[in-house]
Structures are given as structure tokens and as C-alpha cells.
Design an enzyme around this catalytic site. Structure first.
Site, mmCIF file in Angstrom:
data_model
loop_
_atom_site.group_PDB
_atom_site.id
_atom_site.type_symbol
_atom_site.label_atom_id
_atom_site.label_comp_id
_atom_site.label_asym_id
_atom_site.label_seq_id
_atom_site.Cartn_x
_atom_site.Cartn_y
_atom_site.Cartn_z
ATOM 1 N N ASP A 215 0.852 -1.196 0.000
ATOM 2 C CA ASP A 215 0.000 0.000 0.000
ATOM 3 C C ASP A 215 0.887 1.245 0.000
ATOM 4 O OD1 ASP A 215 0.748 -0.688 2.703
ATOM 5 O OD2 ASP A 215 -0.747 0.723 3.458
ATOM 6 N N GLU B 3 -0.039 -0.771 5.873
ATOM 7 C CA GLU B 3 1.052 -0.226 6.688
ATOM 8 C C GLU B 3 0.893 1.271 6.824
ATOM 9 O OE1 GLU B 3 4.960 1.129 8.075
ATOM 10 O OE2 GLU B 3 3.940 1.765 6.252
HETATM 11 ZN ZN LIG Z 1 6.841 2.157 4.157
#
Ligand SMILES: [Zn+2]
Length: 395
Positions: A76, A141
Site C-alpha cells: 500500500d 502499513e
Molecule cells: Zn513504508
């Protein structure tokens, strides 16, 4: 089937997937397509939790006898921001003057692209691995990080997975490839102080209680003295007051309450528990030193609210892992990397509960910025570093 030998091609395929958290955007499929020809078995667990978006993750495993190495990261990316401000569109993977442009180029699709290329090249040269490799890749994340690495680790562990070492491919180098390995991270806690007063007329303060005076006293008590002076492996712990809010538009009103928020980045002289206890003590001490108006001796009426989940401090002490990676970096770049614990938190803080973990990836200068980009020469060098590490780790 074509093997993912070229890190720039791998990276271009990943950048073209607009995987802004929480969207998968095709990025995990693109990665799976790279790993399948190498013999990886691939799972795509989706994790959910109320109040957060469902997140798709990827766990790929190549099995052999011997040690088990985990490569961890995320596909992501943060939003591109103003797309018209980019020199090349943020999901185009345009190559210009030896650099590949795109959101995620360095944070951290680039690290994944290089590691996949390193595994492909290693397999092509050495045949089957004398050990196991897994890719533990999350799509969460840059977001709330609730349906990502933490759950993926638990999920894999429940299926009997055990690891001997892990590399996180986050961009760790401040200026040039080979500058820095991260071998630990400071912890982080955040809190909000609310001071309750009594609202009233500014001209009749004896009828009111001004919470701003109390808040200033508490904030001063928080900041002094310094938390520590640093340790052998860590810089000094740091407390930053991040906002002070009263929200009072009137000039003739004493407000009813005042709040301040703070964030602490703490080193290994503290744990989450001891740093939080220290903050409680400092506030209680400051609250007792009543610096209120003469004739009014009430202690400061405050609450302390801890926010989010605290992040633990950690330091990896695995000489084989750190030494092997350092030597690989030095052999390829000619530079001896600094072993650092600087910077913010990362998913390594979750992995450290399962196996020794270090972080090494590209140069971080353009991460999260407009015109995020990676030099093709860096992609090639990072691939060689990872490949050399694989050769030595599985030797
Ligand atoms: Zn990163």
C-alpha cells in the site's frame, strides 16, 4: 514463464497498481505473478475489524530444508496528493533520466521489486534454496495498521510458520544506498491532558477558575527535566507537545477547559510502562505545585488520556543477521552501513516478537513526496545486495 529478474520491470508493474491504502489496487496480484514462476505457494488472507476497512494481505512461501528467512513489507502507498504537481503521473512508472517515477517507488514497492529479483537471480544461479523464504506483505502499513502485519504474523504462526530472521525492505538510507541499516526503533506513546476549570467573566476571576494557567503549569512540568541523555544504541528520548487547544473565541470569558497533546519517542532506558508512569508522576508533581491566583489553593484538576496503542522500543542483537547484511552492503556499495535506531516506528516492531529483524531498503529522500522516484542504478545495487545476502545467509 518469465522470471522477475529485472527489478525495474518488477517495480514498474507494482507502481502501475494504484494501491492507496486500503485499496489492493492489483499490487498483490502483480507480486503474486512474479513469485509463482519461482515456485512460491501464495495465500491472500483478508482481515477485518469493525470500524476499519477490510484489508487484503499476501503470504508467499518457498520451502526447503534449512533456515527460514522472512522478507516483510507493504504494497500500500500514501495518496499522491496534487497529481498535477508531479513531473510524471504518480501511477505511470515513467522512466526519466535514469529514475523511475511513481508513488511507492521507494516506500516500498522498490524494496519488494528488488527482493523478488534477488530471489529470481539466486534461483537461476544456484537452483533450489537450502532453506525457506517467505514474503509477508501487507496492504495496511500506511493506514491504521490493524488488519495488516500484526494479524498476518498471528495467522502464519497459527499455521505453524516459524522464522529464523527477517528483513523489512523499508527505505532506510538517508542519502546514498549503503548508508544505514535499522537495527531497532524507538518506542512511541501519545497522550492528551485535559484541565478542567470553572468558566466565568474575565473581570470577575474570583468566581472562576482558569484552566489555561493549570495547563501551562502541567506542560512545563512535562518538559523539564529532559527524559534522558540517550543510550549506547539510541538517541535521547524526546517529548513534543503537539497541540494546545482552548478554542475560546471571546476575550472576556475565562474558558471551562483547556487541553494539550504530546508524543514521546523513547529509547531503551524506558519501557512503555515506565515512561507512562514517569509522565503520570511529572503531571501529579506539577499539579501539586499550585501556581494559581493568590487566595485560591485548589490543586489543578486534570485528566490524562493515553491515545492509540503505544509502540514498544526494540533493539535487534543478532550478529549473524546484522553481520551478513552489513558485509553484503559493503561488498556491493563499498560503504560500511551505519547501524541505526533513528526514525519513526515501522512494522519491524511487530516482527521482533517472532524473530530477529533488521530493515534495509532504498534511499528514502522522496518517500511520501510529490515526484517519489528511485534511481535505476540503486534498484540494481539493492538487488545485488539482497542476492549476496541470500547466498551468504543460505550458505
Ligand atoms: Zn513504508
Amino acid at each position: 514463464m518469465t522470471l522477475p529478474l529485472d527489478p525495474a520491470e518488477n517495480l514498474a508493474a507494482l507502481i502501475r497498481c494504484p494501491s492507496v491504502t486500503p485499496a489492493e489496487g492489483g499490487a498483490l496480484t502483480a507480486l503474486a505473478n512474479m513469485l509463482k514462476p519461482l515456485g512460491f505457494s501464495i495465500e491472500r488472507p483478508v482481515f477485518s475489524e469493525s470500524g476499519t476497512p477490510d484489508i487484503e494481505n499476501l503470504y508467499a512461501r518457498l520451502s526447503g530444508d534449512g533456515p527460514h528467512l522472512m522478507f516483510a513489507g507493504h504494497t500500500d502507498v500514501v495518496p499522491p496528493g496534487d497529481e498535477s504537481a508531479w513531473k510524471h503521473p504518480p501511477f505511470s512508472a515513467t522512466i526519466d533520466n535514469g529514475e523511475i517515477y511513481g508513488r511507492g517507488a521507494v516506500d516500498m514497492k522498490g524494496g519488494i521489486a528488488c527482493f523478488a529479483a534477488a530471489v529470481a537471480r539466486y534461483s537461476a544461479e544456484h537452483g533450489p534454496f537450502k532453506g525457506s523464504i517467505s514474503f509477508l506483505i501487507t496492504g495496511d502499513e500506511e493506514g491504521p495498521a490493524i488488519n495488516g502485519t500484526v494479524k498476518l504474523l498471528e495467522w502464519a504462526k497459527a499455521r505453524g510458520e516459524r522464522w529464523d530472521a527477517a528483513i523489512v525492505g523499508e527505505p532506510t538510507n538517508p542519502e546514498r544506498l549503503g548508508d544505514m541499516i535499522k537495527i531497532g526503533r524507538r518506542g512511541s506513546v501519545s497522550g492528551t491532558i485535559v484541565v478542567h476549570g470553572v468558566q466565568g467573566h474575565a473581570a470577575y476571576p474570583h468566581l472562576a477558575e482558569n484552566p489555561v494557567r493549570g495547563l501551562v503549569t502541567l506542560v512545563e512540568g512535562l518538559l523539564d527535566p529532559l527524559l534522558d541523555e540517550g543510550t549506547q544504541d539510541f538517541q535521547p528520548s524526546n517529548l513534543e507537545v503537539t497541540t494546545i487547544d482552548v478554542g475560546n473565541p471571546a476575550t472576556n470569558v475565562i474558558p471551562a477547559k483547556a487541553t494539550a497533546s504530546f508524543n514521546i519517542r523513547f529509547n531503551d532506558s524506558w519501557s512503555e510502562e515506565t515512561i507512562m508512569a514517569e509522565i503520570h508522576n511529572r503531571l501529579d508533581r506539577a499539579a501539586a505545585t499550585t501556581r494559581l491566583r493568590p487566595g485560591r489553593e485548589t490543586p489543578i484538576n486534570y485528566e490524562l488520556l493515553w491515545r492509540d496503542r503505544p509502540s514498544p522500543v526494540f533493539l535487534t542483537r543478532d550478529d549473524k543477521l546484522i553481520g551478513t547484511l552489513s558485509a553484503s552492503i559493503e561488498a556491493v556499495t563499498g560503504r560500511k552501513p551505519q547501524l541505526s535506531t533513528s526514525g519513526g516506528t515501522s512494522d519491524a516492531r511487530f516482527i521482533k516478537d517472532y524473530c530477529p529483524v533488521v530493515e534495509f531498503g532504498l534511499v528514502g529522500q522522496t518517500m511520501h513526496m510529490v515526484d517519489e522516484r528511485a534511481a535505476l542504478s540503486d534498484l540494481e545495487m539493492l538487488t545485488r545486495i539482497y542476492q549476496r545476502f541470500l547466498a551468504d545467509f543460505f550458505a
